[in-house]
Scaffold this motif. Structure first.
Motif, short mmCIF file in Angstrom:
data_model
loop_
_atom_site.label_atom_id
_atom_site.label_comp_id
_atom_site.label_asym_id
_atom_site.label_seq_id
_atom_site.Cartn_x
_atom_site.Cartn_y
_atom_site.Cartn_z
N ALA A 19 0.83 -1.21 0.00
CA ALA A 19 0.00 0.00 0.00
C ALA A 19 0.86 1.26 0.00
CB ALA A 19 -0.91 0.00 1.23
N VAL A 20 0.42 2.26 -0.76
CA VAL A 20 1.08 3.57 -0.80
C VAL A 20 -0.02 4.63 -0.72
CG1 VAL A 20 2.55 5.15 -2.09
CG2 VAL A 20 2.95 2.68 -2.26
N SER A 21 0.11 5.56 0.21
CA SER A 21 -0.91 6.61 0.36
C SER A 21 -0.62 7.76 -0.57
CB SER A 21 -0.93 7.11 1.81
OG SER A 21 0.19 7.95 2.06
N SER A 22 -1.57 8.67 -0.70
CA SER A 22 -1.40 9.85 -1.55
C SER A 22 -0.28 10.75 -1.02
CB SER A 22 -2.71 10.63 -1.63
OG SER A 22 -3.13 11.03 -0.33
N ALA A 23 0.02 10.63 0.27
CA ALA A 23 1.08 11.44 0.88
C ALA A 23 2.44 10.76 0.78
CB ALA A 23 0.76 11.72 2.34
N GLY A 24 2.45 9.51 0.30
CA GLY A 24 3.72 8.81 0.13
C GLY A 24 4.06 7.84 1.24
N ALA A 25 3.14 7.62 2.20
CA ALA A 25 3.37 6.63 3.25
C ALA A 25 3.31 5.24 2.65
CB ALA A 25 2.33 6.78 4.36
N LYS A 26 4.14 4.33 3.15
CA LYS A 26 4.29 3.05 2.48
C LYS A 26 4.15 1.85 3.42
CE LYS A 26 7.50 5.18 -0.81
NZ LYS A 26 8.92 5.29 -1.24
N GLY A 27 3.66 0.77 2.84
CA GLY A 27 3.66 -0.52 3.53
C GLY A 27 2.55 -0.70 4.53
N LEU A 28 2.66 -1.78 5.28
CA LEU A 28 1.62 -2.19 6.21
C LEU A 28 1.25 -1.12 7.23
CD1 LEU A 28 2.89 -5.82 6.87
CD2 LEU A 28 0.75 -5.21 5.74
N MET A 29 2.25 -0.48 7.82
CA MET A 29 2.00 0.51 8.85
C MET A 29 2.20 1.93 8.33
SD MET A 29 3.38 -1.50 12.26
CE MET A 29 2.41 -0.50 13.40
N GLN A 30 2.24 2.06 6.99
CA GLN A 30 2.27 3.35 6.31
C GLN A 30 3.32 4.30 6.88
OE1 GLN A 30 -0.33 4.44 3.43
NE2 GLN A 30 0.75 2.49 3.38
N LEU A 31 4.57 3.93 6.69
CA LEU A 31 5.68 4.75 7.15
C LEU A 31 6.11 5.73 6.07
CD1 LEU A 31 7.87 1.92 8.78
CD2 LEU A 31 6.13 3.36 9.88
N MET A 32 6.28 6.98 6.46
CA MET A 32 6.85 7.97 5.55
C MET A 32 8.34 7.68 5.41
SD MET A 32 4.31 9.87 4.57
CE MET A 32 5.12 11.32 3.86
N ASP A 33 8.93 8.10 4.28
CA ASP A 33 10.32 7.77 4.01
C ASP A 33 11.27 8.25 5.12
OD1 ASP A 33 9.69 6.49 1.66
OD2 ASP A 33 10.08 8.24 0.38
N GLY A 34 11.08 9.48 5.56
CA GLY A 34 11.95 10.02 6.60
C GLY A 34 11.82 9.26 7.90
N THR A 35 10.57 8.95 8.27
CA THR A 35 10.33 8.18 9.49
C THR A 35 10.93 6.80 9.38
OG1 THR A 35 8.26 9.37 9.86
CG2 THR A 35 8.56 7.30 11.05
N ALA A 36 10.75 6.17 8.21
CA ALA A 36 11.30 4.83 7.99
C ALA A 36 12.81 4.82 8.16
CB ALA A 36 10.90 4.33 6.60
N ARG A 37 13.49 5.79 7.56
CA ARG A 37 14.95 5.85 7.67
C ARG A 37 15.37 6.01 9.12
NH1 ARG A 37 14.41 8.95 2.89
NH2 ARG A 37 14.44 10.88 4.12
N GLY A 38 14.67 6.85 9.85
CA GLY A 38 15.00 7.07 11.26
C GLY A 38 14.80 5.83 12.11
N LEU A 39 13.94 4.95 11.65
CA LEU A 39 13.66 3.71 12.38
C LEU A 39 14.50 2.55 11.88
CD1 LEU A 39 9.77 4.06 12.41
CD2 LEU A 39 11.26 4.24 14.42
N GLY A 40 15.37 2.81 10.92
CA GLY A 40 16.23 1.77 10.39
C GLY A 40 15.57 0.87 9.38
N VAL A 41 14.49 1.36 8.77
CA VAL A 41 13.77 0.58 7.76
C VAL A 41 14.28 0.97 6.38
CG1 VAL A 41 11.51 0.08 6.75
CG2 VAL A 41 11.72 0.41 9.22
N SER A 42 14.96 0.07 5.72
CA SER A 42 15.50 0.35 4.39
C SER A 42 14.51 0.02 3.28
CB SER A 42 16.80 -0.44 4.17
OG SER A 42 16.55 -1.85 4.27
#
Length: 228
Positions: free
Chosen positions: A126-149
């Motif tokens: 899943a990808v939202s209109s704002a760019g959040a991605k995946g099951l828990m809809q992580l934004m790219d910046g948040t994902a990087r900060g959490l160690g999600v590549s």
């Protein structure tokens, strides 16, 4: 007819009268009648805070009015221990990943499932209109900060999203509505409201985006759906 707490206080503050005196009794009746007439003609006043669930209170009807009706009227209200629930849940896709992450970060499995349900309906792509991605809809910046590549990898996404939920739970003292509002609208925005509890947040929930207002109720309702 109901007499509100202000009128009741006025009534109880009236000096006691001698009921054996006809004049005094008539005077008391006049006072009582005056108070009832005043109550009937006055504008509606804010009612007292009502207990909606163990350990959690909201102003009369506010949460219902702001978040709208759900299938079971009170099923989305936070309940005592909602963030400490370690009970069994209904099995879902990615069960092992969710359970493992919940145990690792101390987040109820029912809450993780509810967030995934609300965010992506368990669609890892899943990808939202704002760019959040995946099951828990992580934004790219948040994902990087959490160690999600790779946010489309269920294991990484659930790990990162659960870790993020855990940090919000700590930051907002386990206040569930505040945690969910922060997950959706961002912790800085929620902290900027100055609320320190769910009750305070609900009194100013109109200051949050409508999407966030709906999101709080949606996740709470979903959590009750997955809890056994």
């Amino acid at each position: 007819m109901q007499i509100d707490s202000i009128s009741w206080k006025q009534m109880t503050d009236v000096p006691q009268v001698n009921t054996n005196s006809t004049g005094s009794a008539a005077g008391f009746v006049d006072v009582l009648s005056s108070l009832i007439q005043e109550e009937a003609s006055s504008q509606p006043v804010e009612r007292s805070i009502t207990q909606l669930a163990p350990g959690v209170t909201f102003k009369d009807g506010l949460l219902w009015q702001q978040l709208g009706a759900v299938q079971e009227s009170n099923s989305y209200y936070p309940v005592e221990g909602a963030l400490n629930d370690t009970g069994a849940t209904k099995p879902t896709t990615f069960e092992e990943l969710i359970t493992s992450a919940g145990e690792r970060y101390g987040v109820p499995v029912s809450l993780i499932k509810a967030v995934i349900d609300a965010e992506s309906s368990f669609d890892p792509n899943a990808v939202s209109s704002a760019g959040a991605k995946g099951l828990m809809q992580l934004m790219d910046g948040t994902a990087r900060g959490l160690g999600v590549s790779n946010p489309f990898d269920p294991a990484q996404n659930i790990e990162g999203g659960t870790k993020y939920l855990s940090s919000l739970i700590q930051r907002f003292g386990g206040e569930l509505a505040m945690v969910l509002a922060a997950y959706n609208a961002g912790p800085t925005r929620v902290a900027g409201l100055g609320a320190s509890s769910d009750e305070e947040l609900m009194s100013m929930v109109h200051m949050l985006p409508e999407e966030t207002q709906a999101y709080i109720g949606k996740v709470m309702n979903a959590q009750s759906k997955y809890s056994l």
